[in-house]
Structure formats: C-alpha cells, structure tokens
Design an enzyme around this catalytic site. Structure first.
Site, PDB file in Angstrom:
ATOM      1  CB  CYS A 175     -14.772  21.782   4.574  1.00  0.00           C
ATOM      2  SG  CYS A 175     -14.471  22.415   5.627  1.00  0.00           S
ATOM      3  CB  CYS A 235     -13.534  17.638  11.541  1.00  0.00           C
ATOM      4  SG  CYS A 235     -12.216  17.734  10.795  1.00  0.00           S
TER       5      CYS A 235
HETATM    6  N1  DGL Z   1     -10.941  19.925   7.771  1.00  0.00           N
HETATM    7  C1  DGL Z   1     -12.960  20.785   8.258  1.00  0.00           C
HETATM    8  C2  DGL Z   1     -13.802  20.135   8.175  1.00  0.00           C
HETATM    9  O1  DGL Z   1     -13.713  18.959   7.736  1.00  0.00           O
HETATM   10  C3  DGL Z   1     -12.922  22.195   9.330  1.00  0.00           C
HETATM   11  C4  DGL Z   1     -11.434  22.152  10.153  1.00  0.00           C
HETATM   12  C5  DGL Z   1     -11.940  23.809  10.437  1.00  0.00           C
HETATM   13  O2  DGL Z   1     -11.593  24.457  10.132  1.00  0.00           O
HETATM   14  O3  DGL Z   1     -12.564  23.812  11.750  1.00  0.00           O
HETATM   15  O4  DGL Z   1     -14.757  20.036   9.156  1.00  0.00           O
END
Ligand code: DGL
Length: 253
Positions: free
Chosen positions: A72, A182
């Site tokens: 993440c 993301c």
């Molecule tokens: N998948 C996430 C990232 O890489 C987080 C997305 C979220 O929860 O806003 O930033």
C-alpha cells in the site's frame, strides 16, 4: 520449511503486489491481510494510518511472518519509518516510481496517480523534488478508484467516467508516462490504457517491489517466473472477505 510472507493493504489493492511476489517466490506461504473495515486509508490522517498499520503488523507478527510487505503506497508513505523503528522484522514498502517515469518520458512530462495522502506525504514530495529537474511531474488523485476496485467495478460506464475525470487532466498536461502510485490502480489498467491510447506508458512499481522482497529474504531472483496456480495463501480481512476474494479471483486467474 516454507518462508512465510505477510502482506497488507487497506483492501484488495495489494493483491496486485502479491501477484508479482508469487511469480518470484511460488513456494512461500503467504498471509494477505486486507484492512477493509477501515478502507480507504487515502483520505485519513497520518496518525490514523500509522495506528492501523501497527495493528495489522502485530496481527501478522503473531502468525509468524518473517517479512512484511506494505502493499500500500499510502501506508508506506505514512508509516514505514515508524514501523521499522518499532518492530524487529524487515518491511518492504512501495516506492513511488518517479525515477523510472522521469527516465522514460519523451514528452518531458511524467504523471503520477495516487491517493491524496500519498501525494501530500514527505516521502513522495522528497522523491518528486529529486527528479523534477529533468522533467515536469504532474499529479492527480485517482478519485473514486479505490472504491471502484473494492466494489469489483473495473469497466463499464461508471468506471470509465470516474477514471476519465482523474486521468484526462494528466493527459491534457502532456504526460506520456503515468505512475500508478496506489496498489489498487493496476486493476483499472486495461481501462486506463484504452482511454489514454497506446502512446502512454503506465508504470506499476509492483514487479520492482517483488524483486526487493526476494533480496530481503536473501533468495535468488529466478531466471524464469512461475505461474501462480498452487500458491499457499491465506486471505484475511478486518471487514468482509467478499470483495477480496472477488479481486483475488482475477489475480489467481
Ligand atoms: N492501495 C492503497 C495505496 O496503495 C490505499 C488506497 C486507500 O486505501 O486509499 O495507496
């Protein structure tokens, strides 16, 4: 003994990272934790994200993982320093792939799509300032992208309108390389590529992160990558498992 690798994300997005790690380490055991009762992270405060990242880390540590992949970007930007200072285990985080984007752009404009939290974080601002001498870096929040992926809506009119609203401003600036900052966004890649056309290259940092996991474990990067048919993976979630298994179905093929 199998290596045991823990991964976490606010939801299903980190499965785009898991997909790349299993190609390099098909014989490891994986525990993937989606903190989807608290998703999205991207519009939350840094303290909130640090607190959630610690809670998930402790949960994974109790299960005997030997490395944790922060799959993440948002949690990496907000919490990796603090996690490394608090726990005696290696963490592999996501890197905003600004460096390869700056090297690849021919128009001189590189785009970054990420959450508001990632784009505002010191980690990203520092990386950006380092590379923006050689090109112009433009950015946009992928507004509503995470929600689409969690709902399993990866194409169709609603997805297209949502994706266009954030992607087109970057295209209008002349970006010919766009970083997917993301881990949810790679699931929308076919749609993004269709909208942007063949002249635009998207960069997903997940393969580079997977190579880093191999290095941290002291393993060798295999010459040939494996399929992921029989991987040993445990899927867990703080909320419902449904959204996770839906996206996992795509990853597992
Ligand atoms: N998948 C996430 C990232 O890489 C987080 C997305 C979220 O929860 O806003 O930033």
């Amino acid at each position: 003994m199998k290596r045991c690798i823990g991964l976490f994300d606010s939801g299903s997005g980190g499965l785009s990272v898991l997909r790349e790690v299993v190609k390099l380490l098909p014989d490891a055991r994986y525990i993937y934790y989606a903190d989807n009762a608290y998703c999205p992270y991207g519009n939350k405060s840094r303290d909130y994200i640090v607190e959630r990242s610690k809670a998930v880390t402790e949960h994974l540590l109790h299960q005997g993982v030997e490395v944790i992949v922060i799959a993440c970007n948002t949690a990496t930007a907000a919490a990796v320093k603090e996690l490394r200072a608090t726990y005696d285990i290696p963490f592999v985080g996501m890197e905003p792939a600004v460096k390869p984007a700056a090297a690849l752009t021919r128009s001189g404009v590189a785009g970054v799509l990420a959450t508001a939290s990632t784009l505002g974080a010191e980690k990203y601002r520092t990386t950006k300032s380092y590379y923006e001498g050689g090109c112009r870096i433009v950015e946009h929040v992928g507004k509503g992208f995470v929600e689409l992926v969690e709902a399993g809506i990866l194409d169709g009119p609603e997805a297209e309108a949502t994706v266009r609203a954030s992607l087109e401003p970057l295209l209008a600036e002349g970006a010919d390389v766009i970083v997917l900052g993301c881990t949810h966004y790679p699931f929308l890649l076919p749609l993004m590529q269709r909208i942007a056309g063949p002249g635009v290259t998207f960069i997903d940092p997940a393969p580079a992160v997977a190579r880093q996991v191999v290095r941290v474990l002291g393993e060798k990067i295999p010459g040939r990558t494996a399929g992921n048919h029989s991987i040993d993976i445990q899927l867990e979630a703080s909320g419902e498992l449904g959204p996770l298994t839906r996206i996992y179905g795509l990853v597992a093929g």
